[in-house]
Design a protein around this motif. Structure first.
Motif, PDB file in Angstrom:
ATOM      1  N   VAL A 403       0.851  -1.204   0.000  1.00  0.00           N
ATOM      2  CA  VAL A 403       0.000   0.000   0.000  1.00  0.00           C
ATOM      3  C   VAL A 403       0.877   1.241   0.000  1.00  0.00           C
ATOM      4  O   VAL A 403       0.663   2.185  -0.777  1.00  0.00           O
ATOM      5  N   SER A 447      -3.719  -3.383  -3.247  1.00  0.00           N
ATOM      6  CA  SER A 447      -3.878  -4.145  -2.006  1.00  0.00           C
ATOM      7  C   SER A 447      -3.695  -5.624  -2.304  1.00  0.00           C
ATOM      8  O   SER A 447      -4.291  -6.163  -3.236  1.00  0.00           O
ATOM      9  N   THR A 482     -13.984  -4.824   1.570  1.00  0.00           N
ATOM     10  CA  THR A 482     -12.972  -3.970   2.191  1.00  0.00           C
ATOM     11  C   THR A 482     -13.509  -2.557   2.336  1.00  0.00           C
ATOM     12  O   THR A 482     -14.208  -2.063   1.462  1.00  0.00           O
ATOM     13  N   TYR A 484     -12.218   1.425   2.832  1.00  0.00           N
ATOM     14  CA  TYR A 484     -11.091   2.344   2.738  1.00  0.00           C
ATOM     15  C   TYR A 484     -11.525   3.672   3.345  1.00  0.00           C
ATOM     16  O   TYR A 484     -12.568   4.227   2.949  1.00  0.00           O
ATOM     17  N   GLU A 496     -14.212   8.212   2.342  1.00  0.00           N
ATOM     18  CA  GLU A 496     -14.329   6.769   2.463  1.00  0.00           C
ATOM     19  C   GLU A 496     -14.526   6.133   1.103  1.00  0.00           C
ATOM     20  O   GLU A 496     -14.965   6.770   0.147  1.00  0.00           O
ATOM     21  N   HIS A 498     -15.136   1.827  -0.630  1.00  0.00           N
ATOM     22  CA  HIS A 498     -15.372   0.431  -0.293  1.00  0.00           C
ATOM     23  C   HIS A 498     -15.076  -0.418  -1.517  1.00  0.00           C
ATOM     24  O   HIS A 498     -15.049   0.075  -2.641  1.00  0.00           O
ATOM     25  N   LYS A 499     -14.841  -1.675  -1.265  1.00  0.00           N
ATOM     26  CA  LYS A 499     -14.511  -2.593  -2.346  1.00  0.00           C
ATOM     27  C   LYS A 499     -15.369  -3.837  -2.214  1.00  0.00           C
ATOM     28  O   LYS A 499     -15.310  -4.542  -1.210  1.00  0.00           O
ATOM     29  N   GLN A 542     -10.479   0.735  -6.802  1.00  0.00           N
ATOM     30  CA  GLN A 542      -9.308   0.521  -5.945  1.00  0.00           C
ATOM     31  C   GLN A 542      -8.739   1.895  -5.585  1.00  0.00           C
ATOM     32  O   GLN A 542      -7.634   2.254  -5.957  1.00  0.00           O
ATOM     33  N   ILE A 544      -9.716   5.790  -2.972  1.00  0.00           N
ATOM     34  CA  ILE A 544     -10.584   6.619  -2.141  1.00  0.00           C
ATOM     35  C   ILE A 544     -10.756   7.943  -2.869  1.00  0.00           C
ATOM     36  O   ILE A 544      -9.778   8.561  -3.310  1.00  0.00           O
ATOM     37  N   LEU A 556      -4.635   6.967   6.815  1.00  0.00           N
ATOM     38  CA  LEU A 556      -5.275   6.078   5.837  1.00  0.00           C
ATOM     39  C   LEU A 556      -5.539   4.750   6.527  1.00  0.00           C
ATOM     40  O   LEU A 556      -4.622   4.146   7.086  1.00  0.00           O
ATOM     41  N   ILE A 558      -7.416   0.865   6.158  1.00  0.00           N
ATOM     42  CA  ILE A 558      -8.019  -0.168   5.311  1.00  0.00           C
ATOM     43  C   ILE A 558      -8.435  -1.317   6.218  1.00  0.00           C
ATOM     44  O   ILE A 558      -7.648  -1.794   7.027  1.00  0.00           O
TER      45      ILE A 558
END
Length: 618
Positions: A403, A447, A482, A484, A496, A498-499, A542, A544, A556, A558
Motif C-alpha cells: 500500500v 492491495s 474492504t 477504505y 471513504e 469500499h470494495k 481501488q 478513495i 489512511l 483499510i
C-alpha cells in the motif's frame, strides 16, 4: 472471613520492582513505586514497595485490567477480595504504573490464580504510596481460596515519569488459537510484534510462555506453524529454556536472520488452563453433527437450573465465535439467526436475548445481553440462534508495505467513472457533479490480501446468490469486502471508499501451494491457504475519492472483511493504518502497518503523530 481490621498489623514499606502483562501479559519494570493520588513526576522522589513485584494476569482482559498478583520472596501470589475496595484498587493501580483505578472485580473474574494468597482483608484509604502501608491480616495470612481472587481495572493512563525506558518489551501473546490458552507465539521487540522460530522449541520454552501469560504449564509445544503463519518479523530462534525463566527473553536464544527461518516454522503452544466448567452451561441440539446445531444455554434463578434458547436477533459471527469457544469446538463457520430446520425437541423457551459479543469472551454470559427480561423482534423457535463450528479457520492479512509503495493521486475524468458511480465507489458529492465534465481526485493504491490461516477463505454466499454487475461484467460474491477510509488524527472520517469482492481468487501462491480459485468462466471464488489475492491500483474502485478533502495530515485506514461476514481465526489483524500528508497536490503515505503489529505505546505515538511539515520523511 470478615475480621476486625484494627488488630491487623500495618505492613512496613519496602521498595518495588513492578511488572504487569500486555495483551495477555504486559511486563513493566520500574525502579521506584508511586506516590499519593497526585504523585510526583520525578520517579526518584516516589516512595515505594521495595522488594515486591506486581503484575496483572488472567483472561480475558485488556492490558490495564486483570487479576492482581504480587511477587514476594521470589513467590507469586494473589489478593483475596474480602473487604477489597476501590481505594485499595487505586493504590494497586499506582503500584502498576497507572494513574488510578476505575473499578475492581471479585470472585476471580479473570480466573483463579495459583500459589500463595499473600493478602486478605486489605484495607486502604487510597492515599497510601504503597500497598505495604495498608492494613491487612499480614503477609500470607488468609482463609480464602483462589475463587476469591481480586482484580483491578485501571485507567488507561500512565503516571508521569513512566517512560518507554521503563517498559520490558517481552509482553508475549498468542494468536489464532481455536481455544483459550493456545495459539501462535508472538513476542515484542523494539515496539513491533514478531514470531518465534520452532527450531529447538520444546515444552520447557512453551511452559515459560504459558506462565508468562498467567496460565499453568504447557500441555503441548507446537511446531510447523500449526497455529497458522505470521507475517513480518521473526524475532527469536533456537530458544533453549530450563522452564524456570520469568520471560522467554531470559532464555538463551539466537537472533534471527532472513535465511535462518521462515513463517512456515512459526512456533505455538497449548497451555494448561484452570477448569471453569463453562462448557457445561451450553450445548447444541438438532444438528447433523456435534459441530452444529441450535444453541441452548443453562440459566439459574428464580427456581432450579433450566435449559433455554437464544433469540436470533443480531446474532452473528462474533457471537458464534464465543459460543463455539465455550463449547470447546474451535472457531465459528457461521452464526445463524434462523434454525427452523433443526428440531429443538422439548426446549422452546427463549432465555437470552440481545446478545452482543466482541468475539474475545470465553462464554456467552460474559457478553452484553438483556438480562432476565428477554425481548425478541421475531418470536418462535425458528428464529433462535444456531452455530456451525470448525477446528480450522481462515485468517486474512493485508500486505501493508505494498500500500505504501503504490499510493498515488490521479485526477480521473468523470466520463470514465460511470461504472464506478453505479457501484457507489465515489464520494456522495459526485452525484451533483456536472457529468460528464470535470474530474474526481482519487487516491489509488494496490492491495494484496494474504490468507495465513488454516482454512480457505470463501464467500459467505454461494454462487446461486452472487450478483451480476453488467457495467463491469463480473459477479460480486460479497457486497462489502474492504473499507477504505481517510481519518483525521482524532479519528474523524473525512473520506471513504469500499470494495466489493469483484473477483476473489488466487493471484499467486507460495511455492508449495497450488491455486484453487479463479473467477474466469463463473469459477469458484476464494483465497487458498498460502495464497493471496491482488487488487492492482489501476482497476476500478481501488481508490478513495479525496476530491473534497482539504490539505492536512491524515490517517489512511483499510479494513478487510469489515462486517465479519466470513469467520476468521483472528479479526484483530484485519485493519491496516498509515500516516499520510496531503498538500492539495501530492500525497505522502508512510508508516503503514497492520493494526496490532505495534506495541500499545507505539500505537499511541502513531495516533498522536503531528504529521510532516515538509516532504522529507525520516
Amino acid at each position: 472471613m470478615q475480621q476486625a481490621l484494627q488488630a491487623f498489623p500495618t505492613m512496613r514499606p519496602v521498595s518495588v520492582w513492578q511488572w504487569s502483562p500486555w495483551g495477555l501479559l504486559l511486563c513493566l519494570l520500574c525502579s521506584s513505586c508511586l506516590g499519593s493520588p497526585s504523585p510526583s513526576t520525578d520517579p526518584e522522589k516516589r516512595a515505594g514497595s521495595q522488594g515486591l513485584r506486581f503484575r496483572l494476569a488472567g483472561f480475558p482482559r485488556k492490558p490495564y485490567e486483570g487479576r492482581v498478583e504480587i511477587q514476594r520472596a521470589g513467590e507469586w501470589g494473589t489478593i483475596c477480595d474480602d473487604d477489597f475496595t476501590l481505594q485499595a484498587a487505586h493504590v494497586l493501580c499506582r503500584e502498576l504504573g497507572f494513574t488510578e483505578a476505575t473499578g475492581w472485580t471479585h470472585s476471580a473474574k479473570y480466573g483463579p490464580g495459583t500459589g500463595r494468597i499473600w493478602l486478605d482483608n486489605l484495607s486502604c484509604s487510597g492515599t497510601e504510596q504503597s500497598v505495604t502501608e495498608c492494613a491487612s491480616r499480614g503477609w500470607g495470612n488468609s482463609d480464602c481460596t483462589h475463587d476469591e481472587d481480586a482484580g483491578v481495572i485501571c485507567k488507561d493512563q500512565r503516571l508521569p515519569g513512566f517512560s518507554d525506558s521503563n517498559v520490558i518489551e517481552a509482553r508475549v501473546r498468542l494468536k489464532s488459537g481455536a481455544h483459550p490458552g493456545e495459539g501462535r507465539v508472538e513476542v515484542l521487540k523494539a515496539s513491533t510484534w514478531g514470531t518465534v522460530c520452532d527450531r529447538k522449541w520444546d515444552l520447557h520454552a512453551a511452559s515459560v510462555v504459558c506462565r508468562e501469560l498467567g496460565f499453568g504449564s504447557a500441555r503441548e509445544a507446537l511446531s510447523g506453524a500449526r497455529m497458522g503463519q505470521g507475517m513480518g518479523a521473526i524475532h527469536l530462534s533456537e530458544v533453549r529454556c530450563s522452564g524456570q525463566e520469568l520471560s522467554l527473553w531470559k532464555c538463551p536464544h539466537k537472533n534471527i536472520t532472513a535465511e535462518d527461518c521462515s513463517h512456515s516454522q512459526d512456533a505455538g503452544v497449548r497451555c494448561n488452563l484452570p477448569y471453569t466448567g463453562a462448557e457445561t452451561r451450553i450445548r447444541l441440539s438438532g444438528g447433523r453433527s456435534q459441530h452444529e446445531g441450535r444453541v441452548e444455554v443453562q440459566i439459574g434463578g428464580p427456581g432450579p437450573l433450566r435449559w433455554g434458547l437464544i433469540c436470533g436477533d443480531d446474532w452473528g459471527t462474533l457471537e458464534a465465535m464465543v459460543a463455539c469457544r465455550q463449547l470447546g469446538l474451535g472457531y465459528a463457520n457461521h452464526g445463524l439467526q434462523e434454525t427452523w430446520y433443526w428440531d429443538s425437541g422439548n426446549i422452546t423457551e427463549v432465555v437470552m436475548s440481545g446478545v452482543r459479543c466482541t468475539g474475545t469472551e470465553l462464554s456467552l454470559d460474559q457478553c452484553a445481553h438483556h438480562g432476565t427480561h428477554t425481548t425478541c423482534k421475531r418470536t418462535g423457535t425458528r428464529f433462535t440462534a444456531g452455530v456451525i463450528c470448525s477446528e480450522t479457520a481462515s485468517d486474512l492479512l493485508l500486505h501493508s508495505a505494498l500500500v505504501q509503495e503504490t499510493a498515488y493521486i490521479e485526477d480521473r475524468p468523470l466520463h470514465m467513472l460511470y461504472c464506478a458511480a453505479e457501484e457507489n465507489c465515489l464520494a456522495s458529492s459526485a452525484r451533483s457533479a456536472n457529468w460528464p465534465y470535470g474530474h474526481r481526485r482519487l487516491l489509488r493504491f494496490s492491495s494484496q490480501i494474504h490468507n495465513l490461516g488454516r482454512a480457505d477463505f470463501r464467500p459467505k454466499a454461494g454462487r446461486h446468490s452472487w450478483v451480476w454487475h453488467e457495467c463491469h461484467g463480473h459477479y460480486h460474491s460479497m457486497d462489502i469486502f474492504t473499507h477504505y477510509d481517510i481519518l483525521t488524527p482524532n479519528g474523524t472520517k473525512v473520506a471513504e471508499g469500499h470494495k466489493a469482492s469483484f473477483c476473489l481468487e488466487d493471484t499467486e501462491c507460495q511455492e508449495d501451494v497450488s491455486k484453487r480459485y479463479e473467477c474466469a468462466n463463473f469459477g469458484e471464488q476464494g483465497i487458498t491457504v498460502g495464497c493471496w489475492d491482488l487488487y492492482r491500483h489501476d482497476i476500478d474502485c481501488q481508490w478513495i475519492d479525496i476530491t473534497d478533502v482539504k490539505p492536512g495530515n491524515y490517517i489512511l485506514q483499510i479494513v478487510i472483511n469489515p462486517n465479519f461476514e466470513v469467520a476468521e481465526s483472528d479479526f484483530t489483524n484485519n485493519a491496516m493504518k498509515c500516516n499520510c500528508k496531503y498538500d492539495g497536490h501530492r500525497i505522502w503515505v508512510h508508516n503503514c502497518h497492520i493494526g496490532d503489529a505495534f506495541s500499545e505505546e507505539a500505537n499511541r505515538r502513531f495516533e498522536r503523530y503531528p504529521g510532516q511539515t515538509s516532504n522529507q520523511i525520516i
